[in-house]
Design a protein around this motif. Structure first.
Motif, short mmCIF file in Angstrom:
data_model
loop_
_atom_site.label_atom_id
_atom_site.label_comp_id
_atom_site.label_asym_id
_atom_site.label_seq_id
_atom_site.Cartn_x
_atom_site.Cartn_y
_atom_site.Cartn_z
N MET A 110 14.19 -9.20 -1.57
CA MET A 110 13.84 -10.00 -2.74
C MET A 110 12.43 -10.57 -2.67
N GLN A 111 11.96 -10.83 -1.46
CA GLN A 111 10.57 -11.31 -1.32
C GLN A 111 9.60 -10.22 -1.74
N ASP A 112 9.86 -8.97 -1.33
CA ASP A 112 9.01 -7.86 -1.74
C ASP A 112 9.03 -7.70 -3.25
N ALA A 113 10.22 -7.76 -3.85
CA ALA A 113 10.35 -7.58 -5.30
C ALA A 113 9.59 -8.67 -6.05
N LEU B 232 5.05 7.41 7.63
CA LEU B 232 4.61 8.79 7.36
C LEU B 232 5.19 9.30 6.05
N ASN B 233 6.46 8.99 5.80
CA ASN B 233 7.10 9.41 4.55
C ASN B 233 6.40 8.78 3.35
N PHE B 234 5.93 7.55 3.53
CA PHE B 234 5.24 6.85 2.45
C PHE B 234 3.92 7.53 2.11
N VAL B 235 3.09 7.82 3.11
CA VAL B 235 1.80 8.45 2.80
C VAL B 235 1.98 9.88 2.32
N LYS B 236 3.09 10.53 2.69
CA LYS B 236 3.38 11.86 2.15
C LYS B 236 3.49 11.82 0.63
N ALA B 237 4.04 10.71 0.11
CA ALA B 237 4.18 10.56 -1.34
C ALA B 237 2.85 10.34 -2.03
N LEU B 238 1.81 9.96 -1.26
CA LEU B 238 0.50 9.69 -1.84
C LEU B 238 -0.47 10.86 -1.69
N LEU B 239 -0.04 11.90 -0.99
CA LEU B 239 -0.93 13.02 -0.63
C LEU B 239 -1.72 13.57 -1.81
N HIS B 240 -1.03 13.81 -2.92
CA HIS B 240 -1.64 14.53 -4.05
C HIS B 240 -2.12 13.59 -5.14
N ASP B 241 -2.28 12.30 -4.80
CA ASP B 241 -2.80 11.30 -5.73
C ASP B 241 -2.02 11.32 -7.05
N PRO B 242 -0.68 11.13 -6.98
CA PRO B 242 0.16 11.25 -8.18
C PRO B 242 -0.03 10.08 -9.15
N ASP B 243 0.33 10.32 -10.40
CA ASP B 243 0.22 9.29 -11.43
C ASP B 243 1.37 8.30 -11.35
N ILE B 244 2.53 8.78 -10.89
CA ILE B 244 3.71 7.94 -10.81
C ILE B 244 4.35 8.10 -9.44
N ILE B 245 4.76 6.98 -8.84
CA ILE B 245 5.27 6.98 -7.47
C ILE B 245 6.64 6.31 -7.44
N ILE C 88 1.00 -4.14 5.67
CA ILE C 88 0.13 -2.99 5.40
C ILE C 88 0.69 -2.16 4.26
N MET C 89 2.00 -1.91 4.30
CA MET C 89 2.64 -1.10 3.27
C MET C 89 2.53 -1.77 1.89
N LYS C 90 2.80 -3.07 1.84
CA LYS C 90 2.73 -3.76 0.55
C LYS C 90 1.30 -3.78 0.01
N ASP C 91 0.32 -3.95 0.90
CA ASP C 91 -1.07 -3.93 0.46
C ASP C 91 -1.44 -2.56 -0.12
N MET C 92 -0.91 -1.49 0.48
CA MET C 92 -1.18 -0.14 -0.03
C MET C 92 -0.52 0.07 -1.39
N ILE C 93 0.67 -0.50 -1.58
CA ILE C 93 1.34 -0.40 -2.88
C ILE C 93 0.52 -1.12 -3.94
N ILE C 94 0.03 -2.31 -3.60
CA ILE C 94 -0.80 -3.08 -4.53
C ILE C 94 -2.10 -2.32 -4.83
#
Length: 281
Positions: free
Chosen positions: A188-191, A137-150, A166-172
């Motif tokens: 490190m795998q995520d990075a 929920l905290n993650f999608v809160k950061a996407l609410l306003h379609d920001p240029d930088i996250i 799911i989270m990594k696919d949304m970041i991509i």
């Protein structure tokens, strides 16, 4: 998108961040890697305008971070490791409230909740959420306003493998839309999978900055390990650049006697320890 020149910052008389310089390009996923207390969270707070008393020049999207404007925050989405949600409100109520803080059009709330598998929990109080549900929920809160930088601080912490994916696919997906993403993680795998470039930070200093691939390849060639059966299972290794010269490997291939074969190279964690003498764990 981000320009940092001669950045220094201290919480006391003792220097904490010293003479740091780097840039982050538009549409890039940029990773901060370092042990606890290295200065990663402090750096994110400076970049989000929360610590204005720094020395040097720091700007995000052309705006100085020690003189943030309303537009500065309109263009920014932030997901810190620790939840900033209101526990007594439901998931939907939280997103409605945070939507009201922005002048720009916000993303459909039900669409965001569905994207992270919270559509059936939309009207449940956040206090009843698990750690992983709060993280989503905290993650999608950061996407609410379609920001240029996250800004993302340990976004996959506490997630099971399915929701981690799911989270990594949304970041991509956000990167594909041209968003600039700053990622702080111990994973490190995520990075390695997500970041275009990573910065190694230790004791407030920048030790290395490059793509994960370049860092890994620069610290030693990959090797191939293979196994075969004699009276018992045997294994051997050779550098990947020497495969054609390994007579035993070539003979085993011709005789179809290989039991297994795989390549391996250093991980980002291996490289970090090699460069800094510190561990990321």
């Amino acid at each position: 998108m981000i320009q940092v020149e001669n950045l220094s910052f201290s919480y006391s008389d003792k220097p904490f961040i010293s003479n740091m310089n780097f840039t982050v390009h538009e549409g890039e996923i940029f990773g901060f890697l370092g042990p606890s207390g290295a200065g990663k969270s402090t750096l994110q707070k400076i970049l989000t305008g929360m610590l204005p008393s720094y020395k040097g020049s720091v700007s995000v999207n052309g705006i100085a971070c020690n003189r943030p404007t309303q537009q500065f925050y309109e263009n920014m989405g932030v997901d810190f490791e620790f939840s900033t949600l209101y526990e007594k409100l439901t998931a939907r109520e939280n997103l409605k409230f945070f939507s009201s803080l922005y002048s720009r059009k916000t993303t459909d709330i039900d669409e965001l909740l569905s994207a992270v598998g919270l559509e059936n929990d939309a009207d449940k109080r956040v206090s009843d959420f698990s750690k992983g549900m709060k993280a989503r929920l905290n993650f999608v809160k950061a996407l609410l306003h379609d920001p240029d930088i996250i800004f993302l601080d340990e976004p996959t912490s506490g997630l099971d493998p399915t929701n981690n994916r799911i989270m990594k696919d949304m970041i991509i997906e956000q990167k594909a839309k041209g968003k600039t993403i700053l990622l702080t993680t111990h994973n490190m795998q995520d990075a390695t999978e997500l970041c275009d470039r990573v910065a190694f930070i230790v004791n407030g200093s920048l030790y290395a900055l490059d793509t994960p691939h370049n860092l890994i390849m620069s610290r030693g060639a990959a090797k191939v390990t293979y196994s075969w059966m004699e009276e018992k299972e045997c294994t051997a290794s050779c550098p990947i650049t020497e495969l054609s010269k390994d007579e035993r490997l070539n003979r085993l291939i011709r005789e179809n006697r290989l039991l297994s074969i795989h390549s391996s190279e250093p991980t980002l964690n291996d490289i970090f320890i090699d460069i800094t003498g510190k561990t990321l764990e």
